[in-house]
Design a protein around this motif. Structure first.
Motif, PDB file in Angstrom:
ATOM      1  N   PRO A 151       0.810  -1.216   0.000  1.00 34.38           N
ATOM      2  CA  PRO A 151       0.000   0.000   0.000  1.00 34.38           C
ATOM      3  C   PRO A 151       0.845   1.269   0.000  1.00 34.38           C
ATOM      4  O   PRO A 151       0.520   2.248  -0.694  1.00 34.38           O
ATOM      5  N   THR A 152       1.923   1.251   0.766  1.00 36.88           N
ATOM      6  CA  THR A 152       2.811   2.421   0.788  1.00 36.88           C
ATOM      7  C   THR A 152       3.392   2.673  -0.591  1.00 36.88           C
ATOM      8  O   THR A 152       3.422   3.817  -1.070  1.00 36.88           O
ATOM      9  N   SER A 153       3.845   1.620  -1.253  1.00 39.85           N
ATOM     10  CA  SER A 153       4.430   1.764  -2.585  1.00 39.85           C
ATOM     11  C   SER A 153       3.410   2.262  -3.599  1.00 39.85           C
ATOM     12  O   SER A 153       3.727   3.098  -4.458  1.00 39.85           O
ATOM     13  N   VAL A 154       2.187   1.751  -3.527  1.00 38.29           N
ATOM     14  CA  VAL A 154       1.125   2.211  -4.430  1.00 38.29           C
ATOM     15  C   VAL A 154       0.890   3.704  -4.246  1.00 38.29           C
ATOM     16  O   VAL A 154       0.773   4.460  -5.223  1.00 38.29           O
ATOM     17  N   ALA A 155       0.844   4.143  -3.005  1.00 37.15           N
ATOM     18  CA  ALA A 155       0.601   5.559  -2.730  1.00 37.15           C
ATOM     19  C   ALA A 155       1.772   6.425  -3.197  1.00 37.15           C
ATOM     20  O   ALA A 155       1.567   7.517  -3.747  1.00 37.15           O
ATOM     21  N   ILE A 156       2.997   5.950  -2.984  1.00 37.54           N
ATOM     22  CA  ILE A 156       4.161   6.692  -3.459  1.00 37.54           C
ATOM     23  C   ILE A 156       4.146   6.781  -4.982  1.00 37.54           C
ATOM     24  O   ILE A 156       4.367   7.853  -5.558  1.00 37.54           O
TER      25      ILE A 156
END
Length: 351
Positions: free
Chosen positions: A267-272
């Motif tokens: 999820p963090t990577s998707v948001a970044i």
């Protein structure tokens, strides 16, 4: 030590030729390869014999499948973050060098091109795809982010296609890649060696390419492009997900598959990645690379990259435990912090 160098840089006729030569690792890029390539580009820039740069692979399977993530993972796990950042810093400087190189830079890509391999090719003047070409920026699946200049290149693809590639990590073939401008030319795989040889001559590059180029027509994603443009042009990640969910609820199978894909990613990577694409459209190349170094400097000290590489490369259980575990749990301020300036630690790039 291997018997053969992992990258061979030599002058052949009018061309400075770089051969990616680490086939067992699908030409995964490491620091010695980055340094050798940078050294060769420096030497060839002012050599009057060299009128063009040609980058090829010794592997039939891959042009370059990315950076050496296992090495990066292992260095980080023992606290050697400086080694990681030295690699990324020099790799990003090389990406910038390619993007600003004063001579034609041709990549002959026949096989897998991902991550660091994209950085070696996409910023050059000519990107020539063989039949086996397979592109992806799959970093969101290992708790990382689409780097090596993707912050600049992907937002400039038409119809929010770059955002689709960044957020999903999906793979595409040569026809779709040519349609959206990831590649400039298509050439049959069985003529790639012949083309590489022809490019060492002194004929005009466009004249040489005209004798090899083929048109592949529409790719498998051609009919999905209007939907991709609608979903991935959203101003916020929440709105993008809402558009996908609405389409899925109406029975759109492609939207449903895309949601399933995103659900497996960090999820963090998707948001970044989403934020990269939003910001990147307004950045010049230099600022895009500085932005990526800011992000990677934080990721090196985080959780998801190590967990993603563990799940995919080390243990291979394909069951990463992301923190946080869902998009709903993300703190917007935490995502914003990845993009904050580094002060004295900013990436230094040439003009």
């Amino acid at each position: 030590m291997s018997e053969q160098p992992e990258i061979l840089c030599e002058i052949r006729g009018a061309a400075g030729v770089a051969v990616l030569n680490r086939p067992r690792a699908l030409n995964a890029l490491n620091l010695p390869m980055v340094r050798e390539m940078a050294k060769a580009l420096d030497a060839w820039e002012n050599d009057p014999q060299v009128t063009r740069i040609v980058v090829i692979s010794s592997s039939e399977k891959a042009f370059c499948a990315g950076g050496d993530i296992r090495w990066l993972h292992d260095r980080g796990k023992v606290g050697a973050h400086g080694d990681m950042l030295a690699f990324w810093g020099e790799e990003y400087v090389l990406n910038h060098r390619i993007a600003t190189y004063p001579k034609p830079y041709l990549s002959l890509i026949d096989g897998i091109v991902m991550g660091g391999g994209v950085g070696l090719s996409i910023h050059g003047s000519h990107r020539i795809a063989g039949d086996r070409y397979l592109f992806a920026m799959p970093e969101v699946g290992i708790g990382f982010f689409p780097d090596v200049g993707a912050t600049y290149a992907l937002p400039r693809l038409p119809g929010a296609f770059g955002s689709y590639l960044a957020v999903t990590g999906e793979r595409i073939g040569p026809a779709d890649a040519q349609t959206v401008g990831l590649v400039t030319h298509g050439v049959a795989s069985d003529r790639m060696a012949e083309l590489a040889d022809a490019l060492t001559g002194r004929s005009a590059i466009d004249d040489i390419l005209s004798g090899f180029t083929i048109q592949r027509g529409p790719g498998p994603l051609d009919t999905a492009r209007p939907a991709i443009a609608e979903w991935f042009s959203a101003d916020t990640l929440g709105e993008m997900m809402a558009r996908l969910e609405a389409a899925s609820a109406k029975g759109d199978a492609f939207a449903a598959r895309t949601l399933q894909t995103i659900a497996t990613k960090s999820p963090t990577s998707v948001a970044i990645a989403f934020e990269q694409m939003r910001r990147g459209a307004a950045l010049d190349f230099t600022e895009a690379m500085r932005t990526e170094f800011r992000i990677v400097s934080r990721i090196a000290h985080g959780h998801d990259f190590y967990e993603g590489v563990r799940a995919v490369v080390v243990d291979k259980d394909q069951a990463p435990r992301w923190k946080p575990a869902s998009l709903a749990e993300l703190d917007p301020a935490a995502i914003e912090a990845y993009f904050a300036p580094l002060g004295a630690d900013e990436l230094i790039l040439g003009a």
